[in-house]
Design an enzyme around this catalytic site. Structure first.
Site, PDB file in Angstrom:
ATOM      1  N   TYR A  82      -0.410   8.318  -2.555  1.00 53.01           N
ATOM      2  CA  TYR A  82      -0.549   7.931  -3.955  1.00 53.01           C
ATOM      3  C   TYR A  82      -1.764   8.636  -4.596  1.00 53.01           C
ATOM      4  CZ  TYR A  82       2.763   3.936  -3.804  1.00 53.01           C
ATOM      5  OH  TYR A  82       3.877   3.139  -3.717  1.00 53.01           O
ATOM      6  N   GLY A  83      -2.750   8.949  -3.774  1.00 50.35           N
ATOM      7  CA  GLY A  83      -4.044   9.472  -4.259  1.00 50.35           C
ATOM      8  C   GLY A  83      -3.967  10.602  -5.275  1.00 50.35           C
TER       9      GLY A  83
ATOM     10  N   GLU B 157      -6.193   9.424   9.336  1.00 52.15           N
ATOM     11  CA  GLU B 157      -4.828   9.360   9.882  1.00 52.15           C
ATOM     12  C   GLU B 157      -4.701  10.155  11.174  1.00 52.15           C
ATOM     13  OE1 GLU B 157      -1.460   9.495   7.434  1.00 52.15           O
ATOM     14  OE2 GLU B 157      -2.275   7.871   6.234  1.00 52.15           O
TER      15      GLU B 157
ATOM     16  N   ASP C 168       0.863  -1.182   0.000  1.00 54.36           N
ATOM     17  CA  ASP C 168       0.000   0.000   0.000  1.00 54.36           C
ATOM     18  C   ASP C 168       0.900   1.232   0.000  1.00 54.36           C
ATOM     19  OD1 ASP C 168      -2.455   1.566   0.399  1.00 54.36           O
ATOM     20  OD2 ASP C 168      -1.673   1.944   2.399  1.00 54.36           O
ATOM     21  N   SER C 169       0.301   2.393  -0.172  1.00 56.85           N
ATOM     22  CA  SER C 169       1.071   3.641  -0.144  1.00 56.85           C
ATOM     23  C   SER C 169       1.575   3.969   1.264  1.00 56.85           C
ATOM     24  CB  SER C 169       0.205   4.786  -0.647  1.00 56.85           C
ATOM     25  OG  SER C 169      -0.977   4.866   0.116  1.00 56.85           O
TER      26      SER C 169
ATOM     27  N   CYS D 194      -3.845  -0.928  -1.902  1.00 58.60           N
ATOM     28  CA  CYS D 194      -4.120   0.477  -2.168  1.00 58.60           C
ATOM     29  C   CYS D 194      -5.093   0.595  -3.346  1.00 58.60           C
ATOM     30  CB  CYS D 194      -2.808   1.173  -2.509  1.00 58.60           C
ATOM     31  SG  CYS D 194      -2.986   2.891  -2.957  1.00 58.60           S
ATOM     32  N   ASN D 195      -6.178   1.323  -3.137  1.00 52.64           N
ATOM     33  CA  ASN D 195      -7.166   1.485  -4.210  1.00 52.64           C
ATOM     34  C   ASN D 195      -6.582   2.234  -5.405  1.00 52.64           C
ATOM     35  OD1 ASN D 195     -10.300   0.946  -3.195  1.00 52.64           O
ATOM     36  ND2 ASN D 195      -8.828   1.219  -1.562  1.00 52.64           N
ATOM     37  N   THR D 196      -5.804   3.282  -5.129  1.00 54.71           N
ATOM     38  CA  THR D 196      -5.230   4.076  -6.220  1.00 54.71           C
ATOM     39  C   THR D 196      -4.287   3.207  -7.057  1.00 54.71           C
ATOM     40  OG1 THR D 196      -5.329   5.956  -4.700  1.00 54.71           O
ATOM     41  CG2 THR D 196      -4.095   6.270  -6.732  1.00 54.71           C
TER      42      THR D 196
ATOM     43  N   CYS E  14     -11.361   3.341  -0.762  1.00 54.03           N
ATOM     44  CA  CYS E  14     -10.070   3.843  -0.293  1.00 54.03           C
ATOM     45  C   CYS E  14      -9.739   3.109   1.003  1.00 54.03           C
ATOM     46  CB  CYS E  14     -10.147   5.344  -0.051  1.00 54.03           C
ATOM     47  SG  CYS E  14      -8.654   6.024   0.682  1.00 54.03           S
ATOM     48  N   THR E  15      -8.461   2.801   1.157  1.00 50.83           N
ATOM     49  CA  THR E  15      -8.026   2.035   2.340  1.00 50.83           C
ATOM     50  C   THR E  15      -8.435   2.684   3.667  1.00 50.83           C
ATOM     51  OG1 THR E  15      -5.951   3.260   2.078  1.00 50.83           O
ATOM     52  CG2 THR E  15      -5.985   0.968   1.328  1.00 50.83           C
ATOM     53  N   HIS E  16      -8.479   4.026   3.671  1.00 51.93           N
ATOM     54  CA  HIS E  16      -8.718   4.729   4.938  1.00 51.93           C
ATOM     55  C   HIS E  16     -10.187   4.824   5.340  1.00 51.93           C
ATOM     56  CE1 HIS E  16      -4.623   5.815   4.130  1.00 51.93           C
ATOM     57  NE2 HIS E  16      -4.541   6.613   5.175  1.00 51.93           N
TER      58      HIS E  16
HETATM   59  N1  DGL Z   1      -4.020   3.959   0.003  1.00 49.78           N
HETATM   60  C1  DGL Z   1      -4.661   5.016  -0.751  1.00 49.78           C
HETATM   61  C2  DGL Z   1      -5.896   4.425  -1.466  1.00 49.78           C
HETATM   62  O1  DGL Z   1      -6.494   3.472  -1.040  1.00 49.78           O
HETATM   63  C3  DGL Z   1      -5.071   6.173   0.141  1.00 49.78           C
HETATM   64  C4  DGL Z   1      -3.909   6.981   0.667  1.00 49.78           C
HETATM   65  C5  DGL Z   1      -3.062   7.611  -0.419  1.00 49.78           C
HETATM   66  O2  DGL Z   1      -3.515   8.561  -1.082  1.00 49.78           O
HETATM   67  O3  DGL Z   1      -1.960   7.150  -0.615  1.00 49.78           O
HETATM   68  O4  DGL Z   1      -6.261   4.925  -2.489  1.00 49.78           O
END
Ligand code: DGL
Length: 274
Positions: A48-49, A158, A16-17, A79-81, A190-192
């Site tokens: 990463y977003g 976060e 993940d990012s 990570c979704n992105t 999104c992971t968060h």
């Molecule tokens: N992990 C990213 C996602 O799921 C979210 C955090 C980021 O922007 O890196 O898209």
């Protein structure tokens, strides 16, 4: 093909990012407690977003190279992105089986919707890539999809602002548009966002089902490992190892909230060497 026991006991690699992918690790621990996990959080190059497809592809390739060097049997792009921009790209380059979070989340949403109206929220990159929108349309062309980037949700999660007035205010503002579209299912792309489930759920109302991509991905991993005969035959609790590209202490401190458990040693690596 018979897969050797030694191969099946190898770890699942997850990247993940940063810390967000720990929501996927938490689900793996719940659904596949005996699997060994090697997690890489790219904290040095987070977030990463807001980044471009080209750079996310480059980062994802390096992250996969690192996990392969650790000898993983399977890779999850948590990570979704990165799933949106890079899964198909890296999948073509390697033979190791891989899964992202977009397909499992979309499948669950398409299955759960009653009125065919689905909302998708995620980072700028995930929404701009249209990956969820395309995947959902592939599953059912008549679905009506409304998508909205909600970048501030990442910082709220976060910072631990998960149930404060500021979080409710931002959620009401971000979600008002898709709420008007009368959706009955909302993908937390999104992971968060699973950390903000309560506030998002309150804003959307009780009739809207929230789809947690992390939860859906872990269940897809379980099915895939069984199908590929890659599931770990051991009954012992799996070992979890953590690697980051910057600030291991911060990862440990913030990550425990995402994982819901204590994190042991966190190792620092130079991802640019891969
Ligand atoms: N992990 C990213 C996602 O799921 C979210 C955090 C980021 O922007 O890196 O898209």
């Amino acid at each position: 093909m018979i897969i050797s026991k030694a191969h099946r006991t190898k770890a699942i690699g997850i990247f993940d990012s940063g810390i967000g992918g720990l929501t996927v690790v938490a689900e793996i621990i719940k659904q596949l407690p005996n699997e060994n996990v090697i997690y890489f959080g790219d904290t040095g190059r987070y977030p990463y977003g807001p980044r471009s497809r080209e750079i996310i592809r480059k980062f994802s390739k390096q992250n996969v190279n690192f996990l392969l060097e650790k000898g993983v049997k399977f890779i999850i792009i948590a990570c979704n992105t990165a799933s949106a921009f890079a899964l198909e790209y890296v999948r073509k380059m390697y033979t190791v089986p891989m899964i992202g979070v977009v397909k499992p989340g979309s499948e669950a949403a398409a299955r759960l919707t009653g009125n065919g109206r689905i909302g998708v929220i995620g980072t700028e990159g995930t929404i701009v890539s249209s990956s969820y929108q395309k995947e959902l349309k592939k599953l059912n062309g008549s679905l009506k999809i409304s998508a909205k980037p909600c970048p501030l949700f990442v910082s709220l999660a976060e910072e631990g602002y998960i149930d404060k007035p500021a979080a409710r205010l931002i959620a009401r503002d971000y979600l008002s548009e898709i709420k008007q579209k009368k959706i009955d299912t909302l993908v937390l792309g999104c992971t968060h966002y699973p950390l903000l489930k309560k506030v998002i759920g309150n804003v959307m109302g009780g009739k809207v089902t929230l789809v947690d991509s992390a939860e859906q991905t872990a269940s897809a991993v379980k099915d895939t490992l069984t199908r590929l005969e890659l599931d770990n035959p051991s009954k012992k609790t799996g070992e979890k190892r953590f690697y980051v590209s910057d600030s291991p202490e911060k990862f440990k401190r913030l990550g425990e909230r995402f994982l819901g458990k204590r994190i042991g040693k966190v190792n620092l690596i130079d991802i640019n060497a891969y």
